[in-house]
Motif scaffolding. Sequence first.
Motif, short mmCIF file in Angstrom:
data_model
loop_
_atom_site.label_atom_id
_atom_site.label_comp_id
_atom_site.label_asym_id
_atom_site.label_seq_id
_atom_site.Cartn_x
_atom_site.Cartn_y
_atom_site.Cartn_z
N GLN A 69 -22.19 -2.89 -12.42
CA GLN A 69 -22.16 -3.04 -13.88
C GLN A 69 -20.93 -2.35 -14.47
O GLN A 69 -20.58 -2.58 -15.61
CB GLN A 69 -23.41 -2.44 -14.52
N ASN A 70 -20.35 -1.44 -13.70
CA ASN A 70 -19.08 -0.82 -14.10
C ASN A 70 -19.23 0.06 -15.35
O ASN A 70 -18.38 0.06 -16.23
CB ASN A 70 -18.02 -1.90 -14.35
N ILE A 71 -20.30 0.82 -15.40
CA ILE A 71 -20.51 1.76 -16.52
C ILE A 71 -20.25 3.17 -16.00
O ILE A 71 -20.89 3.60 -15.02
CB ILE A 71 -21.93 1.67 -17.08
N PRO A 72 -19.34 3.92 -16.62
CA PRO A 72 -19.02 5.25 -16.08
C PRO A 72 -20.18 6.23 -16.21
O PRO A 72 -20.95 6.18 -17.18
CB PRO A 72 -17.83 5.70 -16.95
N ASN A 73 -20.28 7.12 -15.23
CA ASN A 73 -21.31 8.16 -15.27
C ASN A 73 -20.76 9.46 -15.86
O ASN A 73 -21.25 10.54 -15.57
CB ASN A 73 -21.91 8.40 -13.87
N ASN A 74 -19.72 9.31 -16.66
CA ASN A 74 -19.17 10.44 -17.41
C ASN A 74 -19.16 10.10 -18.89
O ASN A 74 -19.17 8.92 -19.27
CB ASN A 74 -17.75 10.76 -16.95
N LYS A 75 -19.12 11.10 -19.72
CA LYS A 75 -19.02 10.86 -21.15
C LYS A 75 -17.64 10.28 -21.47
O LYS A 75 -16.68 10.51 -20.75
CB LYS A 75 -19.26 12.15 -21.93
N SER A 76 -17.59 9.52 -22.55
CA SER A 76 -16.32 8.89 -22.92
C SER A 76 -16.31 8.57 -24.41
O SER A 76 -17.34 8.20 -24.99
CB SER A 76 -16.10 7.61 -22.13
N TYR A 120 -11.71 11.76 -18.77
CA TYR A 120 -11.87 11.57 -17.33
C TYR A 120 -10.83 10.58 -16.78
O TYR A 120 -10.97 10.06 -15.68
CB TYR A 120 -13.29 11.12 -17.00
N ASN A 121 -9.80 10.31 -17.58
CA ASN A 121 -8.67 9.45 -17.16
C ASN A 121 -9.03 7.97 -17.07
O ASN A 121 -8.42 7.23 -16.31
CB ASN A 121 -8.07 9.91 -15.84
N GLY A 122 -10.00 7.54 -17.84
CA GLY A 122 -10.35 6.12 -17.86
C GLY A 122 -10.32 5.56 -19.26
O GLY A 122 -10.29 6.31 -20.24
N HIS A 123 -10.32 4.25 -19.35
CA HIS A 123 -10.44 3.57 -20.65
C HIS A 123 -10.83 2.12 -20.39
O HIS A 123 -10.66 1.60 -19.29
CB HIS A 123 -9.15 3.68 -21.47
N HIS A 171 -11.98 1.30 -16.65
CA HIS A 171 -11.24 1.32 -15.38
C HIS A 171 -10.34 2.54 -15.28
O HIS A 171 -10.08 3.24 -16.26
CB HIS A 171 -10.39 0.05 -15.25
N HIS A 172 -9.86 2.76 -14.07
CA HIS A 172 -8.95 3.86 -13.79
C HIS A 172 -7.65 3.33 -13.18
O HIS A 172 -7.68 2.57 -12.22
CB HIS A 172 -9.57 4.85 -12.80
N HIS A 173 -6.53 3.72 -13.76
CA HIS A 173 -5.22 3.59 -13.12
C HIS A 173 -4.89 4.91 -12.42
O HIS A 173 -4.12 4.95 -11.47
CB HIS A 173 -4.12 3.33 -14.15
N SER A 174 -5.44 5.97 -12.97
CA SER A 174 -5.14 7.34 -12.57
C SER A 174 -6.35 7.95 -11.88
O SER A 174 -7.41 7.33 -11.78
CB SER A 174 -4.77 8.14 -13.83
N GLN A 175 -6.21 9.19 -11.40
CA GLN A 175 -7.33 9.83 -10.70
C GLN A 175 -8.53 10.00 -11.64
O GLN A 175 -8.39 10.49 -12.77
CB GLN A 175 -6.92 11.19 -10.14
#
Length: 300
Positions: free
Chosen positions: A100-107, A192-195, A203-207
């Motif tokens: 589902q591609n839902i991050p497990n971190n706050k954003s 967390y380096n995502g957007h 998604h992540h381009h970065s760590q």
Amino acid sequence: MLATTSLLVLFVLLLTNCKPKSDSDEDTLLLLAVAASRICANSAYTGTTVVASTATLDTNTDCITGMTSSMSADLPAWIRNNFKCAVGTVSGSNYVFRSQNIPNNKSFYFGSTSPMYEALASGKKSAGNNQISSQCLVYTIPSSPAAKSGSLTGTQSGYASVGITVNGLAIFNNAAAAPDTLSTEAQTFDQYNGHPQNSGVYHHHSQPLNVTNDNAKLIGVLLDGFPVYGLLCDQNTAATGDDVAPGTGTPALDSNHGHTAATVLFPSGIYHYHYAYDSTATINTLIGSYFHGTPGTVSN
């Protein structure tokens, strides 16, 4: 939509009546059913469809509440013991991940009313009106990756994602959506380096900073089947005190951020990528402009 659904149902009936059902047929039927309804999440797939505004973290699974986190017993230990927040299986000579591609971190990109909301860090800016939304990403990744001979396949070739992180999230390539450069786009990364992009694919381009932070941890696997690691090499030891930058006691990285070396998870050695500086992006990214091996497929 009705006509499309009818054709898909007819195709399913033809499949089931023309030949005995195999495991691969079950995967085909599942994917056809998904295509017919455009609903990825169900109890046999990836769990309850997540709504960003009401998302919460399940502390038992460390994934968003309602999402299925399951790695089948026939997957190798390096996947089975490290990946979560997705459904992983083996199909013939491939690993299949459904997410589902839902991050497990706050954003910031969950939206301000969500329990998972977190403001952007100082100096960052929003990626327009983009917000996280549930996806239907299906990765089919070769289980025995090998270097591709001849011309390499570009990572900027229209892939929905170029890999999956250990926490079930899309990895994107080293380019930004025109006319931006990735170094400019990085200003919109959350803490967390995502957007997410404009259709909600986080998604992540970065760590990913809830997975690795300038260390030697496993980040995920790319579409060609080769793993991707953090900034450092673990030198095939569990201790972290001797972790070093690639090229220090290990081979230097090639232009695609990869080299062959032994790691704790692959003591006999394997080609793998690293989070490293990329000349196209002009910042550190998870992969360069080409895959080392032959990529599998990804759909959304």
